[in-house]
Scaffold this motif. Structure first.
Motif: not given
Length: 275
Positions: A52, A56, A58, A62, A94, A96
């Protein structure tokens, strides 16, 4: 002599107080999380190593990289570091990383073959259809239920590159971006390569980025097959596909992955001076 003993005891006494103080500052270093998903299709639990981004959130969306050979002792850590570096120094957002830990990669990454020598050398082989079903119907929906997502990437090398090629040719809509490194297209007497044009004729021309790479120091068959795959993809008349190829001049099958992924990501995310 007695004086030396007192000095030694004093040092030992001080050290005993220093060690707990130092240990008191120890805390885990976390770059993500480990999750387990039970697959009904594979009839087993599968481990996911998930990187992550440092910031990060939520609520944000991503890009997701699905990394084959994503065990902790395989490619998860160094690929996650590469992604973090490209976000830090280049224009990569960014991202994941979902590392899919292996149980039996020969079983999962190869399709059926009737060749007796391969059946003998790979006794569990031939179940990529189930693994692709797991990716499509279980893993991707699970990840997308846990995180808000944008672009989807698939990274695969060697037998993982064979699987990535199979998905690209048979179920291309599963991912937006394919990084296919040193694919084992020799499998089953190059049958996937021989079917490639026919399979491509049935696929939709939607936007994709496809990066294909091989090391100059690899087996000549590996080099020949990878170059053939690139030529087939490049000449497939898919106007919305960007197909890139890189011969890694100083690499062999063991060393190619990290540097090759670097070169592939560089084609998508150039250096940004403002960063």
């Amino acid at each position: 002599m007695i004086k030396k003993i007192f000095i030694f005891c004093g040092i030992l006494f001080a050290f005993q107080f220093m060690v707990p103080a130092q240990n008191g500052n120890v805390k885990p270093l976390s770059i993500g999380e480990v999750r387990t998903i039970y697959s009904k299709i594979l009839n087993e639990e599968r481990t996911l190593n998930i990187y992550l981004p440092q910031n990060f959130n939520k609520t944000k969306s991503y890009p997701i990289i699905y990394l084959l050979d994503g065990s902790m002792n395989e490619d998860f850590i160094h690929v996650s570091g590469l992604v973090q570096f490209f976000n830090l120094m280049y224009s990569m957002p960014e991202t994941i990383v979902v590392g899919i830990a292996n149980i039996d990669r020969k079983r999962d990454f190869t399709f059926h073959t009737d060749l007796e020598d391969l059946q003998r050398d790979y006794p569990t082989t031939g179940h990529s259809d189930k693994f692709i079903g797991f990716l499509e119907k279980e893993l991707k929906p699970f990840v997308e239920s846990q995180f808000k997502t944008t672009d989807k990437y698939l990274f695969g090398q060697s037998l993982g590159g064979l699987l990535a090629t199979e998905i690209l040719l048979k179920k291309p809509e599963m991912f937006n971006n394919y990084f296919i490194i040193s694919p084992s297209l020799w499998w089953d007497d190059e049958s996937l390569l021989k079917q490639a044009n026919q399979l491509l004729s049935k696929t939709r021309d939607t936007k994709k980025f496809i990066y294909v790479s091989v090391g100059k120091g690899e087996h000549p068959v590996m080099v020949k097959d990878t170059e053939s795959l690139y030529d087939i993809l490049k000449n497939s008349n898919k106007k919305n596909w960007t197909v890139e190829y890189k011969m890694m001049e100083t690499d062999n099958h063991a060393t190619i992955l990290h540097r090759s992924l670097y070169e592939g990501l560089l084609k998508l995310f150039p250096y940004q001076e403002s960063k």
